[in-house]
Design a protein around this motif. Structure first.
Motif, PDB file in Angstrom:
ATOM      1  N   GLU A 116       7.117  -4.203 -21.677  1.00  0.00           N
ATOM      2  CA  GLU A 116       6.157  -4.398 -23.031  1.00  0.00           C
ATOM      3  C   GLU A 116       5.103  -3.705 -22.832  1.00  0.00           C
ATOM      4  N   ALA A 117       4.585  -3.676 -21.612  1.00  0.00           N
ATOM      5  CA  ALA A 117       2.943  -3.324 -21.284  1.00  0.00           C
ATOM      6  C   ALA A 117       3.021  -1.739 -21.084  1.00  0.00           C
ATOM      7  N   SER A 118       4.489  -1.049 -20.943  1.00  0.00           N
ATOM      8  CA  SER A 118       4.439   0.334 -20.387  1.00  0.00           C
ATOM      9  C   SER A 118       4.845   1.221 -21.617  1.00  0.00           C
ATOM     10  N   GLU A 119       4.706   2.251 -21.296  1.00  0.00           N
ATOM     11  CA  GLU A 119       5.169   3.508 -22.304  1.00  0.00           C
ATOM     12  C   GLU A 119       5.574   4.711 -21.635  1.00  0.00           C
ATOM     13  N   GLN A 120       6.196   5.534 -22.586  1.00  0.00           N
ATOM     14  CA  GLN A 120       6.989   6.595 -21.960  1.00  0.00           C
ATOM     15  C   GLN A 120       6.145   7.421 -20.582  1.00  0.00           C
ATOM     16  N   GLY A 121       6.889   7.753 -19.488  1.00  0.00           N
ATOM     17  CA  GLY A 121       6.000   8.305 -18.409  1.00  0.00           C
ATOM     18  C   GLY A 121       5.740   7.439 -17.439  1.00  0.00           C
TER      19      GLY A 121
ATOM     20  N   LYS B  14       0.836  -1.322  -0.071  1.00  0.00           N
ATOM     21  CA  LYS B  14       0.066   0.090   0.034  1.00  0.00           C
ATOM     22  C   LYS B  14       0.880   1.349  -0.026  1.00  0.00           C
ATOM     23  N   SER B  15       1.878   1.185   0.948  1.00  0.00           N
ATOM     24  CA  SER B  15       2.662   2.306   0.993  1.00  0.00           C
ATOM     25  C   SER B  15       3.599   2.702  -0.376  1.00  0.00           C
ATOM     26  N   ALA B  16       3.900   1.703  -0.829  1.00  0.00           N
ATOM     27  CA  ALA B  16       4.801   1.858  -2.243  1.00  0.00           C
ATOM     28  C   ALA B  16       3.654   2.515  -3.357  1.00  0.00           C
ATOM     29  N   LEU B  17       2.546   1.901  -3.368  1.00  0.00           N
ATOM     30  CA  LEU B  17       1.686   2.349  -4.115  1.00  0.00           C
ATOM     31  C   LEU B  17       1.320   3.888  -4.058  1.00  0.00           C
ATOM     32  N   GLU B  18       0.947   4.193  -2.751  1.00  0.00           N
ATOM     33  CA  GLU B  18       0.709   5.274  -2.545  1.00  0.00           C
ATOM     34  C   GLU B  18       1.846   6.785  -2.946  1.00  0.00           C
ATOM     35  N   ALA B  19       3.328   5.947  -3.013  1.00  0.00           N
ATOM     36  CA  ALA B  19       4.150   6.960  -3.397  1.00  0.00           C
ATOM     37  C   ALA B  19       4.004   7.357  -4.816  1.00  0.00           C
ATOM     38  N   PHE B  20       3.264   6.685  -5.946  1.00  0.00           N
ATOM     39  CA  PHE B  20       3.473   7.153  -7.235  1.00  0.00           C
ATOM     40  C   PHE B  20       2.131   7.679  -7.648  1.00  0.00           C
ATOM     41  N   GLU B  21       2.020   9.057  -8.459  1.00  0.00           N
ATOM     42  CA  GLU B  21       1.026   9.513  -9.171  1.00  0.00           C
ATOM     43  C   GLU B  21       0.933   9.103 -10.351  1.00  0.00           C
ATOM     44  N   GLN B  22       2.048   8.637 -11.255  1.00  0.00           N
ATOM     45  CA  GLN B  22       2.213   8.342 -12.387  1.00  0.00           C
ATOM     46  C   GLN B  22       1.561   7.057 -12.715  1.00  0.00           C
ATOM     47  N   PRO B  23       1.128   6.720 -14.134  1.00  0.00           N
ATOM     48  CA  PRO B  23       0.762   5.562 -14.518  1.00  0.00           C
ATOM     49  C   PRO B  23       1.861   4.381 -14.107  1.00  0.00           C
ATOM     50  N   THR B  24       1.331   3.247 -13.537  1.00  0.00           N
ATOM     51  CA  THR B  24       2.279   2.343 -12.756  1.00  0.00           C
ATOM     52  C   THR B  24       1.838   0.761 -13.267  1.00  0.00           C
ATOM     53  N   ILE B  25       2.904   0.205 -13.655  1.00  0.00           N
ATOM     54  CA  ILE B  25       2.874  -1.199 -13.953  1.00  0.00           C
ATOM     55  C   ILE B  25       3.264  -1.885 -12.760  1.00  0.00           C
ATOM     56  N   LEU B  26       2.343  -2.638 -11.870  1.00  0.00           N
ATOM     57  CA  LEU B  26       2.770  -3.362 -10.997  1.00  0.00           C
ATOM     58  C   LEU B  26       3.162  -4.927 -11.073  1.00  0.00           C
ATOM     59  N   LEU B  27       4.388  -5.106 -10.434  1.00  0.00           N
ATOM     60  CA  LEU B  27       4.868  -6.662 -10.489  1.00  0.00           C
ATOM     61  C   LEU B  27       4.500  -7.012  -9.239  1.00  0.00           C
ATOM     62  N   ALA B  28       3.757  -8.241  -8.894  1.00  0.00           N
ATOM     63  CA  ALA B  28       3.306  -8.694  -7.501  1.00  0.00           C
ATOM     64  C   ALA B  28       3.084  -9.957  -7.458  1.00  0.00           C
ATOM     65  N   GLY B  29       3.105 -10.718  -6.410  1.00  0.00           N
ATOM     66  CA  GLY B  29       3.034 -11.965  -6.226  1.00  0.00           C
ATOM     67  C   GLY B  29       3.924 -12.776  -5.380  1.00  0.00           C
ATOM     68  N   GLY B  30       3.812 -13.702  -4.850  1.00  0.00           N
ATOM     69  CA  GLY B  30       4.800 -14.704  -4.083  1.00  0.00           C
ATOM     70  C   GLY B  30       3.869 -15.706  -3.252  1.00  0.00           C
TER      71      GLY B  30
END
Length: 450
Positions: free
Chosen positions: A412-417, A339-355
């Motif tokens: 591959e799923a991302s773009e500039q910014g 949660k804390s990490a996600l709150e840190a960014f206002e830009q469009p984000t590609i999240l890598l998660a799991g475990g």
């Protein structure tokens, strides 16, 4: 190194090795204790135990035989990770044998004062910030504990000119007796480690030990945004200094008009701080207070805050490639940290998660996923993350085998910014030995991208 007669000619059992156990056993041997080391790993596979035997220390390996308690030990020094329901530990408690951790030994022999940092989240970043600010200010700090050299090793070489800056877990703080930091920091308190402590109350009580022996000559830095901490630490005799990320404080550290203040003195414009994330403001405020009461000038504090970009594996900036910014937050082994990490960014984000699947759901993350444009998931919890992504309305979701495959898929799923963020919200043990290994692999794969 100060000498202490507390352990001279006393029988001491060192339970569990790893780095802290080896250091504790060697130090106790120097202090003329009669030391016995007990470790679960077989002797033939245990180079640490073999080395201690060569020093003349008694070593018992392969199991934790309950019969050891019949040998009349005066103290037990245990590895912090060994729980109190271990038969040897619980048996010692019943017999009234003091059970200590290696931090207590370090304190007893250190000529340098301690700055101790605890809390549920942010300990490592705060510890590192305090160390960097004191170092920049010419105070000759030494960093010890989970992110540095073992405390009892550091303490043996520390002088009065140094400060020992140490991150302290609840596990370590349960095993202290006289330990008294000159400055203690209690960053925050959330539910954690209930499998070890049994309840949030027991966990909080263990954390509160950080100020148990402080006096009016010492400082206790507390989060004013969690009033329950004030209640928990009401017994402390230390001078309390508060910080708040929500309200401006006339005394203490807080935020006003986009600036960090300490006792109404403007320290720095937040826009100049290099470390990303709102959650890191708590850590920064703690470090500012500790530095100011240690006599550090604003110039040194500002220089650190303008250049420090984070601790490895904790929202760590890795690189920018073709307009994409990569961050490694492999230390996010639970939902709260993610949660804390996600709150840190206002830009469009590609999240890598799991475990590792510990049985919980990830729906608590949904309110924090508004900027997530794609999810790349892996590990045992991938099916649960796919369900959460559907509920959050995330259109692009990809299930891959591991972090190695997740990095190119995210690019591959991302773009500039865009931000590409590894923040797994899970432990690593289903695929990787530690979160550090997982984070290192992420960094390696990011640098492979062209």
């Amino acid at each position: 190194m100060k000498t202490t007669l507390k352990f001279k000619h006393k029988k001491v059992l060192v339970l569990g090795l790893a780095k802290s156990g080896v250091s504790a056993a060697s130090l106790l041997h120097k202090l003329e204790a009669f030391v016995t080391v007990n470790d679960r790993k077989p002797f033939s596979e245990n180079p640490e135990a073999q080395g201690l035997l060569q020093q003349g220390i008694k070593v018992i390996c392969g199991s934790h035989p309950i019969e050891l308690l019949d040998e009349g030990f005066d103290y037990i020094v245990k590895n912090p990770g060994i729980p109190y329901d271990n038969p040897l530990v619980s048996g010692a408690v019943k017999k009234g044998i003091p059970v200590l951790t290696e931090v207590e030994l370090a304190y007893l022999v250190s000529e340098a004062p301690f700055i101790g940092i605890t809390g549920t989240n942010g300990k490592t970043t705060t510890t590192t910030l305090v160390y960097e600010m004191l170092d920049k200010g010419g105070k000759h700090p030494l960093i010890a504990g989970n992110i540095g050299t073992v405390a009892s090793e550091v303490a043996q070489t520390a002088s009065e000119e140094n400060n020992v800056v140490i991150e302290l877990s609840s596990f370590q703080l349960m095993g202290i007796d006289t330990f008294r930091p000159k400055i203690s920091i209690f960053i925050n308190l959330y539910e954690a480690h209930l499998d070890y402590h049994g309840s949030i109350d027991e966990y909080a009580k263990a954390k509160a030990n950080i100020t148990a022996n402080q006096t009016e000559d010492d400082y206790l830095i507390i989060n004013a945004d969690q009033p329950e901490l004030d209640q928990l630490l009401h017994f402390s005799k230390a001078r309390k200094i508060y910080f708040s990320t929500k309200n401006h404080l006339e005394q203490g550290a807080s935020i006003k008009d986009g600036h960090i203040f300490f006792n109404n003195e403007k320290i720095i414009d937040i826009s100049q701080i290099a470390l990303p994330g709102k959650h890191n403001l708590e850590n920064i405020l703690c470090a500012v207070i500790a530095s100011k009461v240690s006599g550090i000038g604003n110039g040194a504090i500002q220089e650190v805050l303008k250049t420090f970009t984070g601790v490895k594996h904790r929202t760590q900036f890795v690189r920018t490639l073709n307009g994409r910014s990569f961050y490694n937050d492999s230390k996010a082994t639970n939902v709260l940290a993610a949660k804390s990490a996600l709150e840190a960014f206002e830009q469009p984000t590609i999240l890598l998660a799991g475990g590792l699947d510990r049985g919980g759901s990830f729906d608590e993350l949904i309110p924090y996923m508004t900027n997530i444009k794609a999810l790349i998931t892996f590990g045992e919890t991938a099916p649960k993350f796919i369900e959460t992504a559907a509920k959050a309305g995330i259109q692009t979701v990809k299930h891959v085998d591991n972090v190695e495959a997740a990095v190119p898929a995210a690019y591959e799923a991302s773009e500039q910014g865009d931000v590409i963020l590894l923040s797994p919200a899970c432990a690593s043990w289903d695929q990787y030995r530690t979160f550090e290994v997982r984070g290192d692999i992420f960094i390696e794969e990011v640098h492979k991208l062209k």
